[in-house]
Each structure stands twice: as structure tokens, then as C-alpha cells.
Design a protein around this motif. Sequence first.
Motif, PDB file in Angstrom:
ATOM      1  N   ALA A  25       0.821  -1.209   0.000  1.00 61.53           N
ATOM      2  CA  ALA A  25       0.000   0.000   0.000  1.00 61.53           C
ATOM      3  C   ALA A  25       0.860   1.266   0.000  1.00 61.53           C
ATOM      4  O   ALA A  25       0.585   2.212  -0.757  1.00 61.53           O
ATOM      5  CB  ALA A  25      -0.940  -0.004   1.204  1.00 61.53           C
ATOM      6  N   ALA A  26       1.905   1.306   0.815  1.00 62.32           N
ATOM      7  CA  ALA A  26       2.768   2.492   0.872  1.00 62.32           C
ATOM      8  C   ALA A  26       3.512   2.679  -0.453  1.00 62.32           C
ATOM      9  O   ALA A  26       3.675   3.807  -0.928  1.00 62.32           O
ATOM     10  CB  ALA A  26       3.757   2.389   2.029  1.00 62.32           C
ATOM     11  N   SER A  27       3.947   1.591  -1.055  1.00 63.69           N
ATOM     12  CA  SER A  27       4.640   1.679  -2.345  1.00 63.69           C
ATOM     13  C   SER A  27       3.708   2.208  -3.429  1.00 63.69           C
ATOM     14  O   SER A  27       4.109   3.032  -4.255  1.00 63.69           O
ATOM     15  CB  SER A  27       5.195   0.312  -2.747  1.00 63.69           C
ATOM     16  OG  SER A  27       6.231  -0.066  -1.878  1.00 63.69           O
ATOM     17  N   ALA A  28       2.474   1.745  -3.432  1.00 62.68           N
ATOM     18  CA  ALA A  28       1.498   2.230  -4.420  1.00 62.68           C
ATOM     19  C   ALA A  28       1.248   3.722  -4.233  1.00 62.68           C
ATOM     20  O   ALA A  28       1.203   4.472  -5.209  1.00 62.68           O
ATOM     21  CB  ALA A  28       0.199   1.447  -4.298  1.00 62.68           C
ATOM     22  N   ARG A  29       1.085   4.167  -2.982  1.00 64.65           N
ATOM     23  CA  ARG A  29       0.860   5.599  -2.715  1.00 64.65           C
ATOM     24  C   ARG A  29       2.049   6.441  -3.166  1.00 64.65           C
ATOM     25  O   ARG A  29       1.870   7.518  -3.729  1.00 64.65           O
ATOM     26  CB  ARG A  29       0.615   5.843  -1.220  1.00 64.65           C
ATOM     27  CG  ARG A  29      -0.793   5.589  -0.762  1.00 64.65           C
ATOM     28  CD  ARG A  29      -1.054   6.124   0.641  1.00 64.65           C
ATOM     29  NE  ARG A  29      -0.087   5.683   1.631  1.00 64.65           N
ATOM     30  CZ  ARG A  29      -0.133   4.529   2.301  1.00 64.65           C
ATOM     31  NH1 ARG A  29      -1.114   3.686   2.069  1.00 64.65           N
ATOM     32  NH2 ARG A  29       0.784   4.231   3.191  1.00 64.65           N
ATOM     33  N   ARG A  30       3.255   5.978  -2.883  1.00 62.11           N
ATOM     34  CA  ARG A  30       4.465   6.746  -3.193  1.00 62.11           C
ATOM     35  C   ARG A  30       4.965   6.525  -4.619  1.00 62.11           C
ATOM     36  O   ARG A  30       5.827   7.267  -5.092  1.00 62.11           O
ATOM     37  CB  ARG A  30       5.584   6.400  -2.209  1.00 62.11           C
ATOM     38  CG  ARG A  30       5.321   6.963  -0.826  1.00 62.11           C
ATOM     39  CD  ARG A  30       6.338   6.543   0.195  1.00 62.11           C
ATOM     40  NE  ARG A  30       7.683   7.035  -0.057  1.00 62.11           N
ATOM     41  CZ  ARG A  30       8.701   6.784   0.754  1.00 62.11           C
ATOM     42  NH1 ARG A  30       8.526   6.080   1.864  1.00 62.11           N
ATOM     43  NH2 ARG A  30       9.906   7.259   0.453  1.00 62.11           N
ATOM     44  N   GLY A  31       4.460   5.510  -5.301  1.00 63.02           N
ATOM     45  CA  GLY A  31       4.916   5.216  -6.654  1.00 63.02           C
ATOM     46  C   GLY A  31       6.348   4.731  -6.686  1.00 63.02           C
ATOM     47  O   GLY A  31       7.088   5.024  -7.618  1.00 63.02           O
ATOM     48  N   GLY A  38       8.487  -0.085   7.327  1.00 67.12           N
ATOM     49  CA  GLY A  38       9.190  -1.195   7.962  1.00 67.12           C
ATOM     50  C   GLY A  38       9.935  -2.090   7.001  1.00 67.12           C
ATOM     51  O   GLY A  38      10.509  -3.105   7.395  1.00 67.12           O
ATOM     52  N   ASN A  39       9.970  -1.731   5.709  1.00 68.48           N
ATOM     53  CA  ASN A  39      10.613  -2.584   4.716  1.00 68.48           C
ATOM     54  C   ASN A  39      12.127  -2.411   4.764  1.00 68.48           C
ATOM     55  O   ASN A  39      12.640  -1.302   4.740  1.00 68.48           O
ATOM     56  CB  ASN A  39      10.067  -2.294   3.322  1.00 68.48           C
ATOM     57  CG  ASN A  39      10.314  -3.466   2.391  1.00 68.48           C
ATOM     58  OD1 ASN A  39      11.450  -3.863   2.167  1.00 68.48           O
ATOM     59  ND2 ASN A  39       9.247  -4.029   1.867  1.00 68.48           N
ATOM     60  N   SER A 146       9.696  -7.343   3.833  1.00 71.93           N
ATOM     61  CA  SER A 146       8.512  -6.661   4.360  1.00 71.93           C
ATOM     62  C   SER A 146       8.499  -6.705   5.883  1.00 71.93           C
ATOM     63  O   SER A 146       8.830  -7.731   6.492  1.00 71.93           O
ATOM     64  CB  SER A 146       7.249  -7.348   3.830  1.00 71.93           C
ATOM     65  OG  SER A 146       6.108  -6.881   4.515  1.00 71.93           O
ATOM     66  N   GLY A 147       8.090  -5.615   6.489  1.00 67.76           N
ATOM     67  CA  GLY A 147       7.938  -5.592   7.933  1.00 67.76           C
ATOM     68  C   GLY A 147       6.935  -6.627   8.417  1.00 67.76           C
ATOM     69  O   GLY A 147       7.065  -7.163   9.519  1.00 67.76           O
ATOM     70  N   ALA A 148       5.946  -6.943   7.586  1.00 70.86           N
ATOM     71  CA  ALA A 148       4.933  -7.933   7.950  1.00 70.86           C
ATOM     72  C   ALA A 148       5.516  -9.341   8.056  1.00 70.86           C
ATOM     73  O   ALA A 148       4.922 -10.216   8.675  1.00 70.86           O
ATOM     74  CB  ALA A 148       3.796  -7.926   6.936  1.00 70.86           C
TER      75      ALA A 148
END
Length: 171
Positions: A25-31, A38-39, A146-148
Amino acid sequence: MDGDILPDVLEPGLRVVFCGTQAGAASARRGAYYAGPGNKFWPVLHQIGLVPVKFHPEEFPTLPRYGIGLTDVAKRTSGPDSALRGGHFDVAGFTARIAANRPRILAFNGKRAAQVALGISEGRLAYGLQAHGLADAETYVLPSTSGAAAGFWSIEPWKQLAMAVTGTLSR
């Protein structure tokens, strides 16, 4: 390609292409690839010696100058891997992109992408160099940055990959 969340970073002659499952999700938002807070991808890439400095996610288009490419198996979706369904994956398109660009090494950032792309069940998939390559590339499966997935983290397979990429691993 139109509709892709993040553009491929692929060209012929790369030393290694990292393949994720899909943009978070963060990557999609930031492009930008691996942009979640946390990555570990960018610090690890520097720590194992594949890039000279720690990159910011938005610098991902510059990676080919270091012989590195990026892609995902699911290009048109984003979010947690747990939300992915079979129809989200484009294994044929992924395989064609890898075959067209012929990297020396293909490295999966996490087991989920490797399972789907290689058609191997999770129980039979170990970290490290795989017995079978894909499109003439040596294939590695790495613990996800991934942090997950922090509970599964180990840098050792990443260090083994770096030795293979830089040619310091005897074949």
C-alpha cells in the motif's frame, strides 16, 4: 505497461532482478518499490554490497546502473499479500518479461512470489539457490524484506545472493 501499479525496471544484461509479489500500500501511494516504513529492502541492498549507498525508494529507476532490476508477479494490484487471489497473478507475462531481458540471476523477495511464479508448493520451497532456474536465470528465494514478514527474517540468504551476484561465490 498501462494499468501497472509500479513500472518494471528491466533491461537486457542485468546481473540480478528482484521480484516481489505486488506493490504494498505504501509503495502504491508513493509510486516507488519497497516504500513501506518497515521494509528492509533498501538498507539490505546496501548492507550486502550491491549498491554503494542506501537508496531512498524513489531512486529505484537508477538501479540498472548497478546491474539491478525490479518487478512483481502481480503488477496491477497493491496491498497486503494476504489479499491476493489467483487471478491477480500474471505468471505468463512475468515469465515472458524475464525471458525477454535474460537477467543472470532472478531473486524472489519472499516465498509467495516464488511459489506462484515457479509453481512450487510452500512446503517444498527453501531459501537460497533453487535447483531449477527460470528463463535461463539462476533463481534464488529470499526471506521477505517486508515488515509484515519480520518473524521469518534472516540476512544470510541475502548475503549468499550478493556473493553470487558479485562473483565471489564459487560455482
